[in-house]
Motif scaffolding. Structure first.
Motif, PDB file in Angstrom:
ATOM      1  N   LEU A   1       0.644  -1.264  -0.307  1.00  9.73           N
ATOM      2  CA  LEU A   1      -0.016  -0.006   0.122  1.00  9.73           C
ATOM      3  C   LEU A   1       0.835   1.172   0.032  1.00  9.73           C
ATOM      4  CD1 LEU A   1      -3.258  -0.257   2.218  1.00  9.73           C
ATOM      5  CD2 LEU A   1      -2.730   0.429  -0.133  1.00  9.73           C
ATOM      6  N   GLN A   2       2.164   1.510   0.786  1.00  8.22           N
ATOM      7  CA  GLN A   2       2.730   2.502   0.945  1.00  8.22           C
ATOM      8  C   GLN A   2       3.315   2.521  -0.872  1.00  8.22           C
ATOM      9  OE1 GLN A   2       5.216   0.922   3.789  1.00  8.22           O
ATOM     10  NE2 GLN A   2       4.576   2.330   5.868  1.00  8.22           N
ATOM     11  N   LYS A   3       4.030   1.609  -1.127  1.00  9.69           N
ATOM     12  CA  LYS A   3       4.417   1.612  -2.126  1.00  9.69           C
ATOM     13  C   LYS A   3       3.426   2.020  -3.679  1.00  9.69           C
ATOM     14  CE  LYS A   3       6.803  -1.567  -5.754  1.00  9.69           C
ATOM     15  NZ  LYS A   3       7.432  -2.939  -5.574  1.00  9.69           N
ATOM     16  N   GLN A   4       1.999   1.410  -3.249  1.00  7.07           N
ATOM     17  CA  GLN A   4       1.222   1.997  -4.459  1.00  7.07           C
ATOM     18  C   GLN A   4       0.946   4.091  -4.240  1.00  7.07           C
ATOM     19  OE1 GLN A   4      -2.701  -0.014  -4.697  1.00  7.07           O
ATOM     20  NE2 GLN A   4      -3.267   0.626  -6.767  1.00  7.07           N
ATOM     21  N   ILE A   5       0.711   4.092  -2.622  1.00  6.14           N
ATOM     22  CA  ILE A   5       0.569   5.711  -2.541  1.00  6.14           C
ATOM     23  C   ILE A   5       1.676   6.864  -3.203  1.00  6.14           C
ATOM     24  CG2 ILE A   5       0.356   7.403  -0.911  1.00  6.14           C
ATOM     25  CD1 ILE A   5      -0.984   4.918   0.994  1.00  6.14           C
ATOM     26  N   SER A   6       3.003   5.867  -2.728  1.00  2.86           N
ATOM     27  CA  SER A   6       4.128   6.836  -3.336  1.00  2.86           C
ATOM     28  C   SER A   6       4.147   7.178  -4.941  1.00  2.86           C
ATOM     29  CB  SER A   6       5.514   5.812  -3.241  1.00  2.86           C
ATOM     30  OG  SER A   6       6.096   6.111  -1.965  1.00  2.86           O
ATOM     31  N   ARG A   7       3.323   6.103  -5.782  1.00  2.00           N
ATOM     32  CA  ARG A   7       3.008   5.832  -7.516  1.00  2.00           C
ATOM     33  C   ARG A   7       2.423   6.696  -7.830  1.00  2.00           C
ATOM     34  NH1 ARG A   7       4.040   4.322 -12.085  1.00  2.00           N
ATOM     35  NH2 ARG A   7       1.650   3.717 -13.439  1.00  2.00           N
ATOM     36  N   LEU A   8       1.243   6.501  -6.779  1.00  2.19           N
ATOM     37  CA  LEU A   8       0.223   7.799  -7.036  1.00  2.19           C
ATOM     38  C   LEU A   8       0.562   9.265  -6.578  1.00  2.19           C
ATOM     39  CD1 LEU A   8      -3.114   5.895  -5.338  1.00  2.19           C
ATOM     40  CD2 LEU A   8      -3.149   6.197  -7.805  1.00  2.19           C
ATOM     41  N   GLU A   9       0.957   9.925  -6.099  1.00  2.00           N
ATOM     42  CA  GLU A   9       2.075  10.849  -5.717  1.00  2.00           C
ATOM     43  C   GLU A   9       2.391  11.166  -6.971  1.00  2.00           C
ATOM     44  OE1 GLU A   9       3.928  10.509  -1.573  1.00  2.00           O
ATOM     45  OE2 GLU A   9       2.018  10.755  -0.681  1.00  2.00           O
ATOM     46  N   GLU A  10       3.820  10.348  -7.698  1.00  2.00           N
ATOM     47  CA  GLU A  10       4.372  10.564  -7.981  1.00  2.00           C
ATOM     48  C   GLU A  10       3.292  10.973  -9.465  1.00  2.00           C
ATOM     49  OE1 GLU A  10       8.000  11.121  -9.843  1.00  2.00           O
ATOM     50  OE2 GLU A  10       7.931  11.144  -8.272  1.00  2.00           O
ATOM     51  N   VAL A  11       2.743  10.512  -9.502  1.00  2.00           N
ATOM     52  CA  VAL A  11       1.923  10.042 -11.289  1.00  2.00           C
ATOM     53  C   VAL A  11       1.280  11.334 -11.011  1.00  2.00           C
ATOM     54  CG1 VAL A  11      -0.175   8.978 -12.448  1.00  2.00           C
ATOM     55  CG2 VAL A  11       1.405   7.747 -12.021  1.00  2.00           C
ATOM     56  N   TYR A  12       1.037  12.476 -10.002  1.00  2.00           N
ATOM     57  CA  TYR A  12       0.658  12.881  -9.937  1.00  2.00           C
ATOM     58  C   TYR A  12       1.334  14.451 -10.224  1.00  2.00           C
ATOM     59  CZ  TYR A  12      -2.638  16.959  -7.890  1.00  2.00           C
ATOM     60  OH  TYR A  12      -2.618  18.106  -7.997  1.00  2.00           O
ATOM     61  N   LYS A  13       2.146  14.060  -9.277  1.00  6.32           N
ATOM     62  CA  LYS A  13       3.623  14.993  -9.085  1.00  6.32           C
ATOM     63  C   LYS A  13       3.729  15.794 -10.528  1.00  6.32           C
ATOM     64  CE  LYS A  13       7.335  14.210  -8.030  1.00  6.32           C
ATOM     65  NZ  LYS A  13       8.573  13.785  -6.991  1.00  6.32           N
ATOM     66  N   ASN A  14       3.704  14.708 -11.827  1.00  6.60           N
ATOM     67  CA  ASN A  14       4.578  15.065 -13.736  1.00  6.60           C
ATOM     68  C   ASN A  14       3.067  15.357 -14.182  1.00  6.60           C
ATOM     69  OD1 ASN A  14       7.087  14.015 -12.168  1.00  6.60           O
ATOM     70  ND2 ASN A  14       6.707  11.557 -12.281  1.00  6.60           N
ATOM     71  N   LEU A  15       2.257  15.362 -13.419  1.00  7.53           N
ATOM     72  CA  LEU A  15       0.659  16.632 -14.324  1.00  7.53           C
ATOM     73  C   LEU A  15       1.301  17.876 -14.395  1.00  7.53           C
ATOM     74  CD1 LEU A  15      -2.232  14.211 -12.679  1.00  7.53           C
ATOM     75  CD2 LEU A  15      -0.936  13.702 -15.309  1.00  7.53           C
ATOM     76  N   ASN A  16       0.397  17.948 -15.432  1.00  4.98           N
ATOM     77  CA  ASN A  16       0.694  19.963 -15.674  1.00  4.98           C
ATOM     78  C   ASN A  16      -0.171  20.398 -14.263  1.00  4.98           C
ATOM     79  OD1 ASN A  16      -1.998  19.352 -16.879  1.00  4.98           O
ATOM     80  ND2 ASN A  16      -0.780  19.095 -18.932  1.00  4.98           N
ATOM     81  N   LYS A  17       0.088  21.592 -14.180  1.00  5.69           N
ATOM     82  CA  LYS A  17      -1.052  21.596 -13.387  1.00  5.69           C
ATOM     83  C   LYS A  17      -2.404  22.065 -13.683  1.00  5.69           C
ATOM     84  CE  LYS A  17      -1.585  24.294  -9.250  1.00  5.69           C
ATOM     85  NZ  LYS A  17      -1.054  23.999  -7.981  1.00  5.69           N
ATOM     86  N   THR A  18      -2.934  22.240 -14.916  1.00  6.43           N
ATOM     87  CA  THR A  18      -3.987  21.961 -15.068  1.00  6.43           C
ATOM     88  C   THR A  18      -4.670  20.321 -14.569  1.00  6.43           C
ATOM     89  OG1 THR A  18      -3.709  23.969 -17.343  1.00  6.43           O
ATOM     90  CG2 THR A  18      -6.280  22.861 -16.887  1.00  6.43           C
ATOM     91  N   THR A  19      -3.928  19.740 -15.147  1.00  7.09           N
ATOM     92  CA  THR A  19      -4.658  18.374 -15.262  1.00  7.09           C
ATOM     93  C   THR A  19      -4.127  18.440 -13.539  1.00  7.09           C
ATOM     94  OG1 THR A  19      -3.620  18.073 -17.208  1.00  7.09           O
ATOM     95  CG2 THR A  19      -3.947  16.324 -15.682  1.00  7.09           C
TER      96      THR A  19
END
Length: 213
Positions: A90-108
């Motif tokens: 779960l910790q690993k998946q949460i980290s991945r979710l945060e990484e995916v979000y961080k790499n989105l542009n501001k509008t997205t």
């Protein structure tokens, strides 16, 4: 996906292995059906006394070699390190979710803030026994982290249980009763359970319709 490969899974007479292979085939089909904009990522962990990463990558990269590795990696042996494995994954998946979000542009990012389901995340647990190997975490720790995962990251969670009351155990993990599945320990039941969990996950991903993690 967190799949139990402890020695007691031998009671399925190969059903848990066949089910895991079929599960991965369905996930590749799911990817072709949904076509998420930023990919359809799968992390498949089996566990006995220790966790074992069987697949970590995009669904469209699954090959026949992958399926062979999955079957071998789900061969029953050892104890049941359930709680520690669930928390780590779960910790690993949460980290991945945060990484995916961080790499989105501001509008997205703003769009996802308003519609968090656009990043579709599912977490599945399949086990047939009681934890007898975890040393760092309890089921209460699992439930606490599951609550964060569901509330903050809009994640969905599914539980398949055998040799126990699946609904009751799911609740202890912080998973809704209607997201649990009672599994028999015979070959067909194990196979069908893996199929059902893959189908439930595609429904969750389809409802998001954006990114799959």
């Amino acid at each position: 996906m967190v799949g139990d490969r402890s020695g007691s899974m031998a009671s399925t007479k190969g059903g848990s292995q066949e089910g895991a292979v079929m599960y991965m085939k369905k996930q590749k089909e799911n990817n072709e059906t949904v076509k998420p904009k930023l990919g359809y990522f799968i992390d498949f962990i089996s566990f006995d006394d220790e966790p074992n990463s069987l697949y970590f990558g995009e669904a469209n990269a699954i090959t026949t070699d992958t399926l062979t590795d999955i079957s071998i990696g789900m061969s029953p042996c050892g104890g049941t390190r359930l709680y520690d494995t669930v928390v780590e994954c779960l910790q690993k998946q949460i980290s991945r979710l945060e990484e995916v979000y961080k790499n989105l542009n501001k509008t997205t990012q703003n769009l996802v803030d308003n519609c968090p389901w656009l990043i579709a995340a599912t977490f599945a647990i399949m086990t047939d026994g009681q934890d007898n190997r975890s040393t760092l975490n309890t089921i209460q720790d699992c439930k606490k982290l599951m609550k964060i995962y569901k509330k903050k990251y809009s994640g969905t969670a599914l539980f398949i249980g055998a040799n126990q009351d699946a609904k009751r155990t799911a609740q202890k993990f912080g998973i809704d009763e209607d997201s649990s599945l009672q599994m028999g320990t015979d070959r067909r039941s194990s196979y069908n359970a893996a199929s059902a969990i893959a189908s439930a996950q595609i429904r969750a991903v389809s409802s998001g319709g954006g990114i799959s993690c």
